[in-house]
Design a protein around this motif. Structure first.
Motif, mmCIF file in Angstrom:
data_model
loop_
_atom_site.group_PDB
_atom_site.id
_atom_site.type_symbol
_atom_site.label_atom_id
_atom_site.label_comp_id
_atom_site.label_asym_id
_atom_site.label_seq_id
_atom_site.Cartn_x
_atom_site.Cartn_y
_atom_site.Cartn_z
ATOM 1 N N GLU A 123 9.732 11.166 -3.277
ATOM 2 C CA GLU A 123 9.027 9.954 -2.870
ATOM 3 C C GLU A 123 9.630 8.680 -3.438
ATOM 4 O O GLU A 123 9.319 7.589 -2.983
ATOM 5 N N GLY A 124 10.447 8.791 -4.470
ATOM 6 C CA GLY A 124 11.120 7.612 -5.009
ATOM 7 C C GLY A 124 10.328 6.851 -6.053
ATOM 8 O O GLY A 124 10.538 5.643 -6.228
ATOM 9 N N GLN A 125 9.429 7.542 -6.785
ATOM 10 C CA GLN A 125 8.679 6.855 -7.839
ATOM 11 C C GLN A 125 9.591 6.548 -9.030
ATOM 12 O O GLN A 125 10.543 7.271 -9.317
ATOM 13 N N GLN A 126 9.250 5.467 -9.728
ATOM 14 C CA GLN A 126 9.920 5.158 -10.988
ATOM 15 C C GLN A 126 9.378 6.082 -12.076
ATOM 16 O O GLN A 126 8.179 6.300 -12.175
ATOM 17 N N THR A 127 10.270 6.626 -12.878
ATOM 18 C CA THR A 127 9.850 7.551 -13.929
ATOM 19 C C THR A 127 10.732 7.415 -15.157
ATOM 20 O O THR A 127 11.889 7.014 -15.067
ATOM 21 N N GLY A 128 10.162 7.753 -16.292
ATOM 22 C CA GLY A 128 10.922 7.781 -17.532
ATOM 23 C C GLY A 128 11.235 9.194 -17.986
ATOM 24 O O GLY A 128 11.627 9.393 -19.141
ATOM 25 N N ILE A 129 11.106 10.186 -17.104
ATOM 26 C CA ILE A 129 11.287 11.580 -17.504
ATOM 27 C C ILE A 129 12.758 11.924 -17.744
ATOM 28 O O ILE A 129 13.077 12.846 -18.479
ATOM 29 N N TYR A 130 13.673 11.146 -17.126
ATOM 30 C CA TYR A 130 15.103 11.422 -17.284
ATOM 31 C C TYR A 130 15.640 10.683 -18.508
ATOM 32 O O TYR A 130 16.337 9.674 -18.399
ATOM 33 N N LYS A 131 15.319 11.175 -19.676
ATOM 34 C CA LYS A 131 15.725 10.476 -20.896
ATOM 35 C C LYS A 131 17.149 10.872 -21.304
ATOM 36 O O LYS A 131 17.644 11.943 -20.953
ATOM 37 N N GLN A 132 17.777 9.994 -22.074
ATOM 38 C CA GLN A 132 19.147 10.210 -22.515
ATOM 39 C C GLN A 132 19.184 10.558 -23.994
ATOM 40 O O GLN A 132 18.409 10.020 -24.783
ATOM 41 N N ARG A 133 20.101 11.461 -24.347
ATOM 42 C CA ARG A 133 20.249 11.820 -25.751
ATOM 43 C C ARG A 133 20.799 10.623 -26.526
ATOM 44 O O ARG A 133 21.746 9.962 -26.094
ATOM 45 N N ARG A 134 20.191 10.352 -27.660
ATOM 46 C CA ARG A 134 20.615 9.240 -28.509
ATOM 47 C C ARG A 134 21.429 9.777 -29.688
ATOM 48 O O ARG A 134 20.980 10.652 -30.411
ATOM 49 N N GLU A 135 22.591 9.234 -29.839
ATOM 50 C CA GLU A 135 23.437 9.559 -30.979
ATOM 51 C C GLU A 135 23.206 8.499 -32.057
ATOM 52 O O GLU A 135 23.214 7.312 -31.771
ATOM 53 N N GLY A 136 23.025 8.936 -33.285
ATOM 54 C CA GLY A 136 22.776 7.994 -34.360
ATOM 55 C C GLY A 136 21.311 7.639 -34.465
ATOM 56 O O GLY A 136 20.468 8.091 -33.677
ATOM 57 N N PRO A 137 20.959 6.803 -35.427
ATOM 58 C CA PRO A 137 19.546 6.501 -35.692
ATOM 59 C C PRO A 137 18.910 5.647 -34.607
ATOM 60 O O PRO A 137 19.571 4.813 -33.983
ATOM 61 N N VAL A 138 17.617 5.872 -34.384
ATOM 62 C CA VAL A 138 16.811 5.032 -33.503
ATOM 63 C C VAL A 138 15.674 4.445 -34.331
ATOM 64 O O VAL A 138 15.278 5.003 -35.357
ATOM 65 N N ARG A 139 15.143 3.330 -33.863
ATOM 66 C CA ARG A 139 14.018 2.664 -34.518
ATOM 67 C C ARG A 139 12.746 3.011 -33.762
ATOM 68 O O ARG A 139 12.712 2.969 -32.518
ATOM 69 N N VAL A 140 11.692 3.368 -34.507
ATOM 70 C CA VAL A 140 10.405 3.649 -33.877
ATOM 71 C C VAL A 140 9.372 2.663 -34.406
ATOM 72 O O VAL A 140 9.223 2.473 -35.616
ATOM 73 N N GLU A 141 8.688 2.001 -33.466
ATOM 74 C CA GLU A 141 7.629 1.047 -33.772
ATOM 75 C C GLU A 141 6.306 1.600 -33.257
ATOM 76 O O GLU A 141 6.244 2.719 -32.744
ATOM 77 N N ARG A 142 5.253 0.814 -33.361
ATOM 78 C CA ARG A 142 3.907 1.282 -32.968
ATOM 79 C C ARG A 142 3.850 1.732 -31.511
ATOM 80 O O ARG A 142 3.100 2.645 -31.166
ATOM 81 N N GLN A 143 4.634 1.073 -30.644
ATOM 82 C CA GLN A 143 4.615 1.405 -29.222
ATOM 83 C C GLN A 143 5.572 2.537 -28.864
ATOM 84 O O GLN A 143 5.583 2.991 -27.726
ATOM 85 N N GLY A 144 6.389 2.968 -29.812
ATOM 86 C CA GLY A 144 7.314 4.054 -29.534
ATOM 87 C C GLY A 144 8.731 3.718 -29.949
ATOM 88 O O GLY A 144 8.981 2.756 -30.680
#
Length: 222
Positions: free
Chosen positions: A21-42
């Motif tokens: 149907e062409g919906q926008q989705t965030g299910i196709y996530k990418q592997r992150r190399e190195g550190p990521v920052r996490v805040e209250r919203q994610g």
């Protein structure tokens, strides 16, 4: 009790189109190399297609037990090649921790961040479309292999290889698995619903839903 694991992979990413149907989705996530920052919203840079039901402070970080992919591949052999860490849209992939060992309200040190288990993930139809497998989301729910969400108690950072360590347990009874056993029961015991609704750390939305269901069943029984 001692409950630890290590992050195998971290995933986050932008939006993509979900067929047919062409919906926008965030299910196709990418592997992150190195550190990521996490805040209250994610995780900084993570995105969600429908912010009404995904993301936000009560669903800031999603963890999935990597060992479940073997069960999914066995049940859905046509999708086996795609069933690998990150493909269900999780942010954290790790072995060891699972729905039986992780409890509502558990507080974990994850890298330099502190996260609290707020609720299980509720699998939806996007999983079916993602893998072109009509009943996969139902299987995930029925088998109670849904993963879980964290809220962020202390912002910080983490990366693959970092330790996940239980700091505090607030509910001795309600693991994620036990949550689903109560919630999915065809005829739940009212006291069980109320006890689950009162589990420390449970997201407010689930507190309300479980309390309302208990009230409805009480009226019917009266």
């Amino acid at each position: 009790m001692k409950l630890t694991s290590n992050i195998d992979h971290v995933f986050a990413g932008g939006l993509a189109v979900l067929q047919p149907e062409g919906q926008q989705t965030g299910i196709y996530k990418q592997r992150r190399e190195g550190p990521v920052r996490v805040e209250r919203q994610g995780i900084v840079g993570d995105q969600h297609g429908d912010s009404r039901v995904h993301g936000g402070p009560e669903k800031a970080v999603h963890q999935y037990a990597a060992q479940h992919y073997a069960r999914l591949a066995e049940a859905f052999p046509g999708s086996a090649s795609e069933l690998k860490a990150g493909s269900l849209g999780e942010n954290l992939s790790a072995l060891g921790l699972c729905e039986v060992s992780v409890h509502i309200g558990d507080v974990f040190q994850v890298g330099s961040a502190v996260l609290q288990v707020s609720q299980p993930r509720s699998p939806c139809w996007k999983i079916n479309h993602r893998f072109d497998a009509e009943h996969m989301s139902m299987f995930v729910a029925r088998e109670r292999i849904t993963g879980w969400y964290y809220r962020v108690i202390q912002p910080g950072g983490f990366e693959a290889g970092d330790r996940i360590e239980l700091l505090e347990r607030h509910s001795a009874r309600f693991s994620i698995d036990e949550f689903w056993q109560v919630q999915l029961s065809h005829r739940p015991v009212i006291d069980d619903l109320l006890a689950l609704a009162a589990a420390p750390g449970l997201a407010e939305d689930w507190q309300r839903r479980l309390s309302e269901r208990a009230k409805y069943l009480h009226k019917r029984s009266g």
